[in-house]
Write a protein that holds these residues in place. Structure first.
Motif, PDB file in Angstrom:
ATOM      1  N   THR A 186      38.973 -54.049  24.986  1.00 54.35           N
ATOM      2  CA  THR A 186      38.442 -54.023  23.571  1.00 54.35           C
ATOM      3  C   THR A 186      36.716 -54.238  23.462  1.00 54.35           C
ATOM      4  O   THR A 186      36.119 -55.036  24.105  1.00 54.35           O
ATOM      5  CB  THR A 186      38.872 -55.824  23.001  1.00 54.35           C
ATOM      6  OG1 THR A 186      40.553 -55.619  23.085  1.00 54.35           O
ATOM      7  CG2 THR A 186      38.545 -55.938  21.524  1.00 54.35           C
ATOM      8  N   LEU A 189      33.653 -54.934  21.440  1.00 51.78           N
ATOM      9  CA  LEU A 189      32.785 -55.681  20.502  1.00 51.78           C
ATOM     10  C   LEU A 189      31.336 -55.329  20.101  1.00 51.78           C
ATOM     11  O   LEU A 189      30.787 -54.864  20.828  1.00 51.78           O
ATOM     12  CB  LEU A 189      32.841 -57.273  20.847  1.00 51.78           C
ATOM     13  CG  LEU A 189      34.526 -57.880  21.240  1.00 51.78           C
ATOM     14  CD1 LEU A 189      34.166 -59.233  21.526  1.00 51.78           C
ATOM     15  CD2 LEU A 189      35.360 -57.564  20.247  1.00 51.78           C
ATOM     16  N   THR A 190      31.064 -55.300  18.774  1.00 54.18           N
ATOM     17  CA  THR A 190      29.850 -54.800  18.380  1.00 54.18           C
ATOM     18  C   THR A 190      28.953 -56.136  18.510  1.00 54.18           C
ATOM     19  O   THR A 190      28.843 -57.234  18.051  1.00 54.18           O
ATOM     20  CB  THR A 190      29.922 -54.447  16.831  1.00 54.18           C
ATOM     21  OG1 THR A 190      30.803 -53.222  16.769  1.00 54.18           O
ATOM     22  CG2 THR A 190      28.417 -54.088  16.591  1.00 54.18           C
ATOM     23  N   SER A 229      40.456 -59.411  13.242  1.00 53.48           N
ATOM     24  CA  SER A 229      39.066 -59.604  13.622  1.00 53.48           C
ATOM     25  C   SER A 229      39.012 -60.498  14.913  1.00 53.48           C
ATOM     26  O   SER A 229      39.892 -61.364  14.990  1.00 53.48           O
ATOM     27  CB  SER A 229      38.296 -60.173  12.423  1.00 53.48           C
ATOM     28  OG  SER A 229      38.380 -61.792  12.327  1.00 53.48           O
ATOM     29  N   LEU A 268      32.131 -53.885  10.345  1.00 53.43           N
ATOM     30  CA  LEU A 268      32.147 -53.319  11.905  1.00 53.43           C
ATOM     31  C   LEU A 268      33.584 -52.828  11.956  1.00 53.43           C
ATOM     32  O   LEU A 268      34.427 -52.957  11.288  1.00 53.43           O
ATOM     33  CB  LEU A 268      31.952 -54.866  12.521  1.00 53.43           C
ATOM     34  CG  LEU A 268      30.943 -55.706  12.351  1.00 53.43           C
ATOM     35  CD1 LEU A 268      31.064 -56.789  13.511  1.00 53.43           C
ATOM     36  CD2 LEU A 268      29.606 -55.097  12.778  1.00 53.43           C
ATOM     37  N   CYS A 275      39.273 -53.729  15.319  1.00 55.21           N
ATOM     38  CA  CYS A 275      39.591 -54.275  16.508  1.00 55.21           C
ATOM     39  C   CYS A 275      40.591 -53.299  17.271  1.00 55.21           C
ATOM     40  O   CYS A 275      41.687 -52.996  16.583  1.00 55.21           O
ATOM     41  CB  CYS A 275      40.012 -55.643  16.567  1.00 55.21           C
ATOM     42  SG  CYS A 275      38.776 -56.661  15.939  1.00 55.21           S
ATOM     43  N   PRO A 284      26.902 -53.077  23.093  1.00 51.46           N
ATOM     44  CA  PRO A 284      28.452 -53.657  22.868  1.00 51.46           C
ATOM     45  C   PRO A 284      28.795 -54.127  24.025  1.00 51.46           C
ATOM     46  O   PRO A 284      28.449 -53.958  25.294  1.00 51.46           O
ATOM     47  CB  PRO A 284      28.958 -52.418  22.718  1.00 51.46           C
ATOM     48  CG  PRO A 284      27.716 -51.319  22.210  1.00 51.46           C
ATOM     49  CD  PRO A 284      26.681 -51.664  22.885  1.00 51.46           C
ATOM     50  N   TRP A 311      29.355 -61.142  19.209  1.00 49.75           N
ATOM     51  CA  TRP A 311      29.704 -59.820  19.032  1.00 49.75           C
ATOM     52  C   TRP A 311      30.815 -59.904  18.438  1.00 49.75           C
ATOM     53  O   TRP A 311      31.551 -61.249  17.929  1.00 49.75           O
ATOM     54  CB  TRP A 311      30.173 -59.309  20.584  1.00 49.75           C
ATOM     55  CG  TRP A 311      28.961 -59.051  21.512  1.00 49.75           C
ATOM     56  CD1 TRP A 311      28.366 -58.006  21.563  1.00 49.75           C
ATOM     57  CD2 TRP A 311      28.491 -59.956  22.659  1.00 49.75           C
ATOM     58  NE1 TRP A 311      27.376 -58.115  22.879  1.00 49.75           N
ATOM     59  CE2 TRP A 311      27.440 -59.277  23.172  1.00 49.75           C
ATOM     60  CE3 TRP A 311      28.652 -61.320  22.787  1.00 49.75           C
ATOM     61  CZ2 TRP A 311      26.730 -59.736  24.368  1.00 49.75           C
ATOM     62  CZ3 TRP A 311      28.129 -61.914  23.753  1.00 49.75           C
ATOM     63  CH2 TRP A 311      27.012 -60.994  24.649  1.00 49.75           C
ATOM     64  N   CYS A 337      34.411 -57.784  16.392  1.00 51.13           N
ATOM     65  CA  CYS A 337      35.034 -56.670  15.517  1.00 51.13           C
ATOM     66  C   CYS A 337      35.862 -56.740  14.463  1.00 51.13           C
ATOM     67  O   CYS A 337      36.239 -58.063  14.531  1.00 51.13           O
ATOM     68  CB  CYS A 337      35.880 -55.535  16.586  1.00 51.13           C
ATOM     69  SG  CYS A 337      37.479 -56.841  17.452  1.00 51.13           S
TER      70      CYS A 337
END
Length: 633
Positions: free
Chosen positions: A435, A437-438, A395, A412, A415, A446, A405, A407
């Motif tokens: 990468t 990220l949410t 993560s 979620l 990653c 994002p 943010w 991942c």
């Protein structure tokens, strides 16, 4: 310190056995040899302390510090959120711990004898003052153990005084360990208590504290005064929503229109709204309330409610039944975004908010079981937390005061594009390659991340004996100064700072003097002779220096010193690094950075047999070295 934060699921607390009973104030604990609840909550013997810091109002953005046995504390920096809540881990064997929650205006204290909830309030502060007969700030620095009998007697007197002065303490409430929340019955007692102090001849809590220290009694607690309760029909609590900050909704600021006419204007900088012909001030910001089609916040003002909404497409709207009723949309619905480039110890972002356009690492810490690496910027308002399992990144969490943010957390997305890279025993690094990220907080877009983060100190570079200081610094009159390092575990001469402005014999080449900054107010010192604008390592050589400390008005170092020495390859890539520390980072209490002074008038940093301790295997060792010499900036 923060609006809504990202949190990972934590191991459930397991209470340590340390039992005392006092029925009148609810101070109790119990031990059952058949119960395994005393086990630490991970393999390294770490346990969690958490709780709420408040005076009635939450202590927001307060730093929380633990002072435990063996000169230890929390494994990572701890601070309170907007509701005064905090959480941190300490080594179970080092309990009990003195606790301090500190803001710019106030410091409150408490005492933890076991893992679990620990309140930090004026009442825990007063209890400590009564027992120790000291200002709690002084008690905290000296780490004075409080006995069970002392706690029992002090709490009994405090409880009796509260009851006799018309305060209503909830039944079976433990002032130190019973959890409470902002707005509940105990929190309202704190409101009443602080209001009574202001209305009495005492005027301030500090005055009451002085009287308790002087007398060893809490008899000077003033009579309770009635407190006008908040309008329950106009609050975040009545909406069953959390309280957040104005800074978390800055993107909602602006004009909202209906059929071309402005019906609402929001200014988050001043906390003022204009709705039709009415002007009102914001009392609370409630939310966020995340829904399938977007997120809303509720503004509680002194004249009514306004609901703000941002849908998944980024459209902003505001509506209310108050102020005559209206619905409007914000014309400029697309916030400006920015892109930045990553590099060593710097992350670059794509599609980032303008006020969070990148991340540069200033420091990092690591814990094991689970393996978590946390990277901070200079003022620690931004951080990146990376969790690793079996050398695989599980993560990533990225946040500052306004945005978050992640991942690989909870539900979620996993990653991708970020890896755990440990090429040698000295450091680990995490390259990010697109990468994604949410978004968690502050935005719905994002974030794409590139760059590299490095953590040092897992093991030392190879150390060899060092010649005497007279041999390395003798006759050195360079304007940058010279530092000699001696001791059985001192590094070779190639790691010393000779301060020469050429590449003939020194590991560091500087065209101008390195950068340092000292201000009269913060007295924060930074000296960087590694990668400043005009100071770069020579290809194929070793060297570099970073000192960070806090000095008093006399120039004496009060906080800590970090000395990092880097080894670069022919391509100026970092090959390995060693690190030494003193003061609060050291396991040896005597290593207080004694002998190091800063003279702002002559712009010199002097070392007179300063002892630092080697960082190795992720922690401090007792292998000390001596620093002698002078740096100039």
């Amino acid at each position: 310190m923060h609006p809504t934060k990202i949190t990972t699921s934590k191991t459930l607390l397991k209470t340590l056995a340390l039992c005392t009973a006092i029925s009148s104030v609810g101070l109790s604990a119990c031990h059952d040899d058949s119960d395994d609840s005393n086990a630490p909550n991970n393999a390294n013997g770490m346990v969690t302390l958490s709780g709420t810091a408040a005076t009635g109002a939450a202590l927001k953005n307060a730093s929380v510090t633990a002072n435990c046995n063996n000169n230890t504390g929390f494994s990572q920096p701890v601070s309170t959120d907007n509701n005064g809540q905090w959480s941190g881990q300490i080594i179970a064997a080092n309990l009990p711990c003195a606790l301090q929650a500190k803001t710019a205006d106030l410091a409150l204290h408490s005492y933890a004898v076991a893992a679990g909830n620990v309140n930090i309030t004026p009442l825990t502060d007063l209890t400590i003052a009564k027992i120790s007969r000291k200002r709690p700030t002084d008690w905290f620095k000296q780490y004075q153990v409080l006995l069970d009998t002392q706690l029992k007697t002090a709490l009994a007197e405090l409880n009796q005084q509260l009851a006799s002065k018309n305060y209503s303490l909830p039944n079976q409430f433990n002032l130190f360990t019973t959890p409470f929340k902002i707005g509940d019955a105990f929190d309202q007692l704190l409101d009443t208590f602080m209001a009574a102090i202001s209305a009495s001849s005492l005027k301030t809590y500090s005055t009451l504290l002085d009287q308790v220290v002087a007398s060893g009694s809490v008899a000077s607690i003033p009579m309770a005064m009635p407190v006008t309760p908040p309008d329950s029909s106009r609050s975040c609590a009545s909406k069953k929503l959390p309280v957040t900050s104005l800074s978390s909704i800055t993107d909602y600021s602006g004009e909202y229109k209906d059929k071309g006419l402005t019906v609402f204007n929001l200014d988050t900088a001043t906390g003022k709204i204009i709705a039709g012909s009415s002007t009102a001030m914001i009392k609370e910001v409630c939310g966020p309330n995340v829904q399938a089609n977007g997120t809303n916040h509720v503004l509680v003002t002194d004249k009514g409610y306004v609901t703000l909404f941002k849908d998944t497409a980024g459209k902003y709207s505001a509506e209310t039944a108050d102020f005559g009723g209206f619905y409007g949309t914000k014309a400029n619905t697309t916030p400006a975004l920015c892109d930045s480039n990553g590099a060593d110890d710097r992350l670059g972002f794509k599609n980032a908010p303008q006020d969070f356009c990148g991340f540069s690492k200033a420091s990092s810490v690591a814990i094991t079981s689970p393996d978590i690496y946390t990277f901070f910027n200079t003022d620690k308002t931004q951080n990146v937390k990376i969790t690793v399992e079996n050398k695989v990144v599980k993560s990533v969490q990225l946040e500052d005061n306004n945005y978050a943010w992640a991942c690989g957390v909870g539900t979620l997305a996993a990653c991708t594009g970020v890896t755990f890279d440990q090429r040698n025993a000295s450091f680990v690094q995490f390259p990010f390659n697109s990468t994604v990220l949410t978004p968690i907080n502050g935005t719905q877009k994002p974030l794409t991340v590139n760059g590299l983060l490095m953590h040092f100190g897992n093991s030392p570079a190879t150390l060899t004996p060092n010649p005497t200081s007279s041999g390395s610094c003798k006759g050195n009159n360079n304007p940058l100064g010279c530092i000699s390092i001696t001791g059985n575990k001192a590094p070779a001469t190639k790691f010393e700072f000779l301060g020469k402005a050429d590449a003939s014999t020194t590991p560091v080449k500087c065209s101008t003097q390195p950068v340092a900054s000292i201000t009269a107010k913060s007295t924060q010192l930074q000296y960087d002779a590694v990668k400043t604008a005009n100071c770069f390592p020579v290809a194929g050589a070793e060297g570099g220096l970073l000192l960070v400390g806090s000095v008093d008005n006399a120039g004496k170092v009060q906080n800590n010193v970090i000395y990092r020495l880097a080894h670069y390859n022919q391509n100026l890539g970092l090959a390995d690094m060693i690190e030494f520390r003193c003061a609060d980072y050291s396991p040896t209490p005597s290593l207080t950075c004694a002998g190091m002074t800063v003279d702002a008038a002559t712009r010199t940093i002097k070392f007179a047999d300063v002892k630092l301790s080697l960082v190795a295997n992720g922690g401090l060792t007792n292998e000390n070295i001596n620093f002698n010499g002078t740096l100039r900036y």
